[in-house]
Design a protein around this motif. Structure first.
Motif, PDB file in Angstrom:
ATOM      1  N   GLN A 103       0.813  -1.216   0.000  1.00  9.71           N
ATOM      2  CA  GLN A 103       0.000   0.000   0.000  1.00  9.71           C
ATOM      3  C   GLN A 103       0.852   1.274   0.000  1.00  9.71           C
ATOM      4  N   ASP A 104       2.024   1.234   0.609  1.00  6.11           N
ATOM      5  CA  ASP A 104       2.851   2.433   0.713  1.00  6.11           C
ATOM      6  C   ASP A 104       3.701   2.685  -0.529  1.00  6.11           C
ATOM      7  N   ARG A 105       4.194   1.613  -1.156  1.00  8.23           N
ATOM      8  CA  ARG A 105       5.103   1.791  -2.292  1.00  8.23           C
ATOM      9  C   ARG A 105       4.395   1.839  -3.636  1.00  8.23           C
ATOM     10  N   ALA A 106       3.199   1.286  -3.728  1.00  8.25           N
ATOM     11  CA  ALA A 106       2.478   1.245  -5.007  1.00  8.25           C
ATOM     12  C   ALA A 106       2.238   2.632  -5.601  1.00  8.25           C
ATOM     13  N   PRO A 107       1.845   3.647  -4.824  1.00 13.51           N
ATOM     14  CA  PRO A 107       1.683   4.974  -5.435  1.00 13.51           C
ATOM     15  C   PRO A 107       2.975   5.519  -6.032  1.00 13.51           C
ATOM     16  N   TRP A 108       4.098   5.244  -5.395  1.00 16.78           N
ATOM     17  CA  TRP A 108       5.381   5.727  -5.926  1.00 16.78           C
ATOM     18  C   TRP A 108       5.765   5.001  -7.213  1.00 16.78           C
ATOM     19  N   VAL A 109       5.478   3.714  -7.261  1.00 12.83           N
ATOM     20  CA  VAL A 109       5.744   2.962  -8.498  1.00 12.83           C
ATOM     21  C   VAL A 109       4.864   3.490  -9.617  1.00 12.83           C
ATOM     22  N   LEU A 110       3.584   3.718  -9.331  1.00 16.30           N
ATOM     23  CA  LEU A 110       2.673   4.252 -10.347  1.00 16.30           C
ATOM     24  C   LEU A 110       3.131   5.629 -10.809  1.00 16.30           C
ATOM     25  N   ARG A 111       3.523   6.485  -9.871  1.00 15.34           N
ATOM     26  CA  ARG A 111       4.012   7.828 -10.235  1.00 15.34           C
ATOM     27  C   ARG A 111       5.249   7.737 -11.125  1.00 15.34           C
ATOM     28  N   ALA A 112       6.155   6.811 -10.800  1.00 14.28           N
ATOM     29  CA  ALA A 112       7.366   6.658 -11.617  1.00 14.28           C
ATOM     30  C   ALA A 112       7.020   6.190 -13.028  1.00 14.28           C
ATOM     31  N   LEU A 113       6.132   5.203 -13.134  1.00 16.18           N
ATOM     32  CA  LEU A 113       5.760   4.695 -14.456  1.00 16.18           C
ATOM     33  C   LEU A 113       5.053   5.763 -15.293  1.00 16.18           C
ATOM     34  N   LEU A 114       4.110   6.458 -14.674  1.00 12.60           N
ATOM     35  CA  LEU A 114       3.396   7.497 -15.417  1.00 12.60           C
ATOM     36  C   LEU A 114       4.294   8.690 -15.704  1.00 12.60           C
ATOM     37  N   GLY A 115       5.212   8.989 -14.812  1.00 18.60           N
ATOM     38  CA  GLY A 115       6.184  10.060 -15.077  1.00 18.60           C
ATOM     39  C   GLY A 115       7.078   9.726 -16.264  1.00 18.60           C
ATOM     40  N   LEU A 116       7.493   8.462 -16.360  1.00 18.41           N
ATOM     41  CA  LEU A 116       8.269   8.031 -17.530  1.00 18.41           C
ATOM     42  C   LEU A 116       7.432   8.122 -18.803  1.00 18.41           C
ATOM     43  N   GLY A 117       6.138   7.828 -18.684  1.00 17.08           N
ATOM     44  CA  GLY A 117       5.244   7.962 -19.833  1.00 17.08           C
ATOM     45  C   GLY A 117       5.118   9.407 -20.290  1.00 17.08           C
ATOM     46  N   VAL A 118       5.029  10.328 -19.338  1.00 18.32           N
ATOM     47  CA  VAL A 118       4.973  11.759 -19.678  1.00 18.32           C
ATOM     48  C   VAL A 118       6.273  12.174 -20.360  1.00 18.32           C
ATOM     49  N   LEU A 119       7.396  11.745 -19.803  1.00 21.31           N
ATOM     50  CA  LEU A 119       8.692  12.084 -20.392  1.00 21.31           C
ATOM     51  C   LEU A 119       8.827  11.514 -21.801  1.00 21.31           C
ATOM     52  N   PHE A 120       8.498  10.237 -21.973  1.00 23.07           N
ATOM     53  CA  PHE A 120       8.581   9.601 -23.289  1.00 23.07           C
ATOM     54  C   PHE A 120       7.675  10.294 -24.294  1.00 23.07           C
ATOM     55  N   GLY A 121       6.418  10.554 -23.901  1.00 21.12           N
ATOM     56  CA  GLY A 121       5.477  11.205 -24.807  1.00 21.12           C
ATOM     57  C   GLY A 121       5.939  12.592 -25.214  1.00 21.12           C
ATOM     58  N   THR A 122       6.465  13.341 -24.260  1.00 21.30           N
ATOM     59  CA  THR A 122       6.959  14.691 -24.560  1.00 21.30           C
ATOM     60  C   THR A 122       8.153  14.637 -25.500  1.00 21.30           C
ATOM     61  N   LEU A 123       9.082  13.733 -25.235  1.00 20.39           N
ATOM     62  CA  LEU A 123      10.258  13.610 -26.114  1.00 20.39           C
ATOM     63  C   LEU A 123       9.866  13.155 -27.511  1.00 20.39           C
ATOM     64  N   LEU A 124       8.876  12.278 -27.608  1.00 18.80           N
ATOM     65  CA  LEU A 124       8.409  11.822 -28.910  1.00 18.80           C
ATOM     66  C   LEU A 124       7.716  12.953 -29.659  1.00 18.80           C
ATOM     67  N   ALA A 125       6.870  13.708 -28.958  1.00 15.41           N
ATOM     68  CA  ALA A 125       6.123  14.788 -29.606  1.00 15.41           C
ATOM     69  C   ALA A 125       7.035  15.925 -30.054  1.00 15.41           C
ATOM     70  N   THR A 126       8.119  16.160 -29.339  1.00 17.72           N
ATOM     71  CA  THR A 126       9.033  17.243 -29.707  1.00 17.72           C
ATOM     72  C   THR A 126      10.104  16.814 -30.699  1.00 17.72           C
ATOM     73  N   GLY A 127      10.184  15.526 -30.982  1.00 21.91           N
ATOM     74  CA  GLY A 127      11.135  15.054 -31.987  1.00 21.91           C
ATOM     75  C   GLY A 127      12.508  14.737 -31.443  1.00 21.91           C
ATOM     76  N   VAL A 128      12.678  14.736 -30.126  1.00 17.61           N
ATOM     77  CA  VAL A 128      13.974  14.385 -29.551  1.00 17.61           C
ATOM     78  C   VAL A 128      14.266  12.910 -29.789  1.00 17.61           C
ATOM     79  N   ILE A 129      13.245  12.065 -29.621  1.00 19.63           N
ATOM     80  CA  ILE A 129      13.366  10.658 -29.989  1.00 19.63           C
ATOM     81  C   ILE A 129      12.412  10.403 -31.144  1.00 19.63           C
ATOM     82  N   ASN A 130      12.771   9.465 -31.975  1.00 19.69           N
ATOM     83  CA  ASN A 130      11.977   9.175 -33.171  1.00 19.69           C
ATOM     84  C   ASN A 130      11.652   7.691 -33.229  1.00 19.69           C
ATOM     85  N   PRO A 131      10.533   7.347 -33.844  1.00 16.06           N
ATOM     86  CA  PRO A 131      10.205   5.924 -33.985  1.00 16.06           C
ATOM     87  C   PRO A 131      11.155   5.241 -34.963  1.00 16.06           C
TER      88      PRO A 131
END
Length: 100
Positions: free
Chosen positions: A42-70
């Protein structure tokens, strides 16, 4: 930059931000959230979820700005085949070379 890359990256970032905004609901009402609680507690699950979704935000932003490409496959080496006999002859030629 391709518009589909911007769309996919932006959509990924926005959906992950929505998930961060509603993290309590995600953890309590979805099967994946309950599985995170089972795995990490119960205590660590929110932090794991935040980390995963934070990585998703970072990946999506980098993809949308063209820093990383498919990945883009090199299709110039492959020519379209119009005659079925050319497939058979290519196959036979490759087999005779491999056997020899």
């Amino acid at each position: 930059m391709p518009y589909d890359q911007i769309f996919i990256g932006g959509t990924t970032a926005v959906l992950c931000l929505v998930g961060l905004w509603n993290e309590a609901w995600v953890l309590s009402e979805t099967s994946k959230g309950r599985r995170l609680i089972d795995w990490f507690g119960q205590d660590r699950a929110p932090w794991v979820l935040r980390a995963l979704l934070g990585l998703g935000v970072l990946f999506g932003t980098l993809l949308a700005t063209g820093v990383i490409n498919p990945v883009q496959w090199d299709t110039s080496r492959h020519r379209p085949v119009h005659d079925a006999s050319s497939i058979a002859s290519d196959f036979m030629n490759s087999r005779s070379i491999a056997v020899a």
